[in-house]
Design an enzyme around this catalytic site. Structure first.
Site, PDB file in Angstrom:
ATOM      1  N   GLN A 151       1.344 -11.217  -3.322  1.00 15.30           N
ATOM      2  CA  GLN A 151      -0.090 -10.963  -3.281  1.00 15.30           C
ATOM      3  C   GLN A 151      -0.587 -10.551  -4.656  1.00 15.30           C
ATOM      4  OE1 GLN A 151       0.177  -7.795  -0.259  1.00 15.30           O
ATOM      5  NE2 GLN A 151      -1.316  -8.985   0.873  1.00 15.30           N
ATOM      6  N   ARG A 175       6.694 -11.270   5.612  1.00 11.54           N
ATOM      7  CA  ARG A 175       6.117 -11.125   6.950  1.00 11.54           C
ATOM      8  C   ARG A 175       6.652 -12.214   7.852  1.00 11.54           C
ATOM      9  NH1 ARG A 175      -0.197 -10.079   5.271  1.00 11.54           N
ATOM     10  NH2 ARG A 175       0.228  -8.323   3.871  1.00 11.54           N
ATOM     11  N   LYS A 190     -14.497  -4.705   6.459  1.00 12.01           N
ATOM     12  CA  LYS A 190     -13.881  -5.608   5.490  1.00 12.01           C
ATOM     13  C   LYS A 190     -14.798  -6.772   5.146  1.00 12.01           C
ATOM     14  CE  LYS A 190     -11.777  -8.624   8.925  1.00 12.01           C
ATOM     15  NZ  LYS A 190     -10.646  -9.393   9.349  1.00 12.01           N
ATOM     16  N   ASP A 228      -2.381  -8.138  -5.391  1.00 10.56           N
ATOM     17  CA  ASP A 228      -2.839  -6.981  -4.640  1.00 10.56           C
ATOM     18  C   ASP A 228      -3.376  -5.886  -5.559  1.00 10.56           C
ATOM     19  OD1 ASP A 228      -3.247  -5.638  -2.327  1.00 10.56           O
ATOM     20  OD2 ASP A 228      -1.139  -5.142  -1.952  1.00 10.56           O
ATOM     21  N   CYS A 230       0.799  -1.244   0.000  1.00  9.96           N
ATOM     22  CA  CYS A 230       0.000   0.000   0.000  1.00  9.96           C
ATOM     23  C   CYS A 230       0.829   1.291   0.000  1.00  9.96           C
ATOM     24  CB  CYS A 230      -0.991   0.022   1.159  1.00  9.96           C
ATOM     25  SG  CYS A 230      -1.230  -1.510   2.024  1.00  9.96           S
ATOM     26  N   HIS A 257      -5.003  -1.563  -5.035  1.00 10.13           N
ATOM     27  CA  HIS A 257      -5.572  -0.505  -4.218  1.00 10.13           C
ATOM     28  C   HIS A 257      -6.445   0.366  -5.090  1.00 10.13           C
ATOM     29  CE1 HIS A 257      -2.097  -1.864  -1.869  1.00 10.13           C
ATOM     30  NE2 HIS A 257      -2.999  -1.804  -0.924  1.00 10.13           N
ATOM     31  N   HIS A 298      -8.334  -1.914  -0.241  1.00 10.67           N
ATOM     32  CA  HIS A 298      -7.293  -2.913  -0.497  1.00 10.67           C
ATOM     33  C   HIS A 298      -8.034  -4.176  -0.898  1.00 10.67           C
ATOM     34  CE1 HIS A 298      -4.528  -0.768   2.465  1.00 10.67           C
ATOM     35  NE2 HIS A 298      -5.714  -0.376   2.882  1.00 10.67           N
TER      36      HIS A 298
HETATM   37 ZN   LIG Z   1      -2.966  -2.625   0.932  1.00  5.17          ZN
END
Ligand SMILES: [Zn+2]
Ligand SMILES: [Zn+2]
Length: 580
Positions: free
Chosen positions: A323, A305, A410, A325, A276, A327, A456
């Protein structure tokens, strides 16, 4: 498993743990019991006993448990003062330690449960009586450190499970057998999909060529679907300065999941745990207007992580992962429409992968708490809209109040695989926090500055975890479009290698992934090998095929057929294109 079902199972398994402890104490009166919690599948019990429990002894304990169950005893709760509890458990150092811990936490009373002759400290919840346990099985013996700390004493641990009926237990055993055969660790090795090298490190999977091909197909599929939805794509670095993660709040709220910083020219950099903050840099690069929004930035972003080494497992729990991912930066008015299109993508992705059974868990604000950023009005509106989207789409969902992160509501996606197991995969998360921290803005219709909302989202979650799940879901027998190897050509004897090579070249020319097995082995042996590799099509060629320009195809499922090369190419390329 729904929440209610999980609660019911936990009660059943927790009660069964008491029955286990009761049987163990009857057979070994000098045993010192530690803890026996319900777990994801059944329960385990940790205890301190001089004698090592083996398979034979386990069978005896199980027999004793069945005797105890016949008595159909009530679980009766009582409370003891700390002093009385310390006296009652004075011969058990583990219970004494737990009582002392509870005392430190401010507890005044210790909850205990009595089942027949057996008595133990426990806060529950359990079934009301053991009469509802209809079938029980002890599964395996292992070891565990007291309180999970390797400096403490190693205890014996027994795993078990219980059900209401023998039928449910039999079905569970059958399912577990299949799950073991299909485990991503076992199939990952057999199909050469990925490896974990001790030289590289725990939780850092290496994608082998077969696994990489599979992942590339997933990535390609997702990229194309996102292009259809108007996403833009980005690639950002794996590390960033400590100031960036201080500003994003990761160093404050997420530090225990991050690795130690790297020093470069007197400056500190961190491996990124999330993408992000990087995408935000791009948003903030220019002055944005409401006409630019929504901006959808997608990245196959690799993050790192910290996971405890004991929790690392195959592809399902790792330390470095990529990911899928993205945004989405939008106005508050666009949230509903954006959620809708994320669900479009999600449904498309899951149905293409033959995962038709999934549910959504919506995490909302705890109305009694004030730990949240964003106004209550913002939260209320967004939550209402998320639920509207789910209702309009007739999706299966549940709402968990208080389950949201502090920065926004979420929706987590929980899929059910071919064996009926549930996995959390993707997530969609609204965020009022980062736009505020980074002072993001756009010029609204009114000519004034406003703060955008960030979403996200990651439909797979990560390539590692999702691939692990689909390996197990398909049992390694992937649909043709996903199969690393789509066709194996086997010439009957070495006389036909030339023709086999010609067929191979034609298929390769049509972008079909094809290998030739011209080893000096019998035909039967090579066919069995290809079957073990779960290749969708085995193509056998010999004299008849060469004369007529044909191939004998054996699909993984279905009848053998003899067709011309051109017909086969047309059939298989159509199947791949349509992702059947
Ligand atoms: Zn994010
Ligand atoms: Zn209990």
């Amino acid at each position: 498993m729904g929440n209610e079902e999980k609660e019911q199972n936990d009660k059943m398994w927790h009660t069964a743990a008491h029955v286990f402890a009761s049987a163990l104490t009857e057979l070994y009166p000098n045993v010192k019991l530690a803890i026996g919690p319900p777990i994801e599948q059944g329960f385990h019990y940790d205890f301190d006993l001089d004698e090592q429990i083996d398979e034979e002894k386990l069978a005896k304990i199980e027999k004793k448990m069945k005797e105890i169950l016949k008595k159909k005893e009530k679980m009766e709760q009582n409370f003891l003062t700390i002093g009385d509890a310390l006296e009652a458990f004075k011969n058990n150092p583990y219970k004494i330690e737990m009582i002392q811990d509870l005392k430190k936490e401010g507890e005044k009373e210790i909850s205990t449960f009595t089942t027949g002759k057996f008595f133990d400290m426990c806060k529950g919840p359990h079934l009301e009586s053991t009469k509802d346990i209809g079938a029980i099985k002890l599964l395996k013996i292992s070891a565990a450190y007291w309180k999970g700390n390797e400096k403490n004493k190693s205890l014996q641990r027994v795993y078990g499970i219980a059900f209401k009926t023998q039928k449910e237990l039999d079905e569970w055993i059958e399912m577990r057998k299949k799950a073991e055969e299909n485990s991503n660790v076992k199939l990952g090795k057999e199909l050469d999909l990925y490896m974990i090298s001790e030289n590289v490190g725990k939780g850092l999977p290496i994608w082998c060529p077969n696994g990489t091909m599979l992942r590339m197909q997933l990535q390609d599929f997702l990229t194309k679907e996102q292009i259809k939805q108007g996403y833009s794509f980005m690639i950002t670095p794996h590390i960033g300065k400590s100031e960036l993660f201080a500003k994003s709040g990761h160093l404050k709220n997420y530090k225990e999941m991050m690795y130690a910083p790297i020093k470069i020219d007197e400056e500190e950099y961190y491996l990124k745990p999330m993408n992000c903050p990087f995408h935000i840099q791009y948003y903030a690069k220019n002055q944005r207007s409401y006409r630019d929004l929504p901006i959808r930035l997608s990245e196959m972003g690799t993050v790192y992580r910290y996971e405890k080494s004991g929790e690392l497992s195959g592809l399902l729990r790792v330390r470095g992962f990529t990911q899928d991912d993205a945004h989405i930066f939008c106005t508050p008015e666009q949230v509903k429409q954006e959620f809708n299109s994320v669900f479009d993508l999600l449904v498309k992705v899951l149905s293409t992968l033959k995962i038709n059974n999934f549910r959504v868990r919506v995490g909302t604000r705890d109305p009694t708490s004030d730990k949240y950023v964003g106004t209550p009005e913002q939260w209320e509106r967004a939550t209402k809209e998320i639920i509207e989207v789910l209702k309009e789409r007739k999706l299966n969902f549940e709402v968990n109040p208080g389950d949201a992160a502090f920065y926004g509501p979420k929706a987590d996606i929980i899929v059910k695989d071919a064996l009926g197991r549930e996995w959390q995969t993707g997530t969609i998360q609204l965020d009022y926090n980062l736009p505020e921290r980074f002072e993001l803005e756009y010029i609204g219709v009114d000519g004034q500055k406003h703060e955008p909302v960030m979403i996200h989202r990651a439909p797979f979650g990560s390539f590692e975890r999702f691939t692990g799940i689909i390996i197990e879901h398909f049992g390694g027998a992937f649909p043709t479009w996903l199969s690393p190897e789509q066709v194996k050509i086997i010439p009957i004897s070495e006389k036909f290698i030339e023709y086999a090579k010609k067929v191979q070249a034609q298929l390769m020319g049509a972008e079909v992934r094809v290998k030739l097995d011209d080893r000096n082995e019998t035909l039967g042996y090579r066919i069995r090998d290809a079957q073990k590799e779960k290749v969708p099509y085995i193509v056998v060629v010999g004299a008849k095929e060469e004369e007529t320009g044909k191939v004998a195809i054996r699909p993984r499922e279905g009848e053998q057929q003899v067709v011309s090369i051109e017909e086969f190419i047309e059939k298989i390329t159509k199947e791949i294109k349509e992702k059947r």
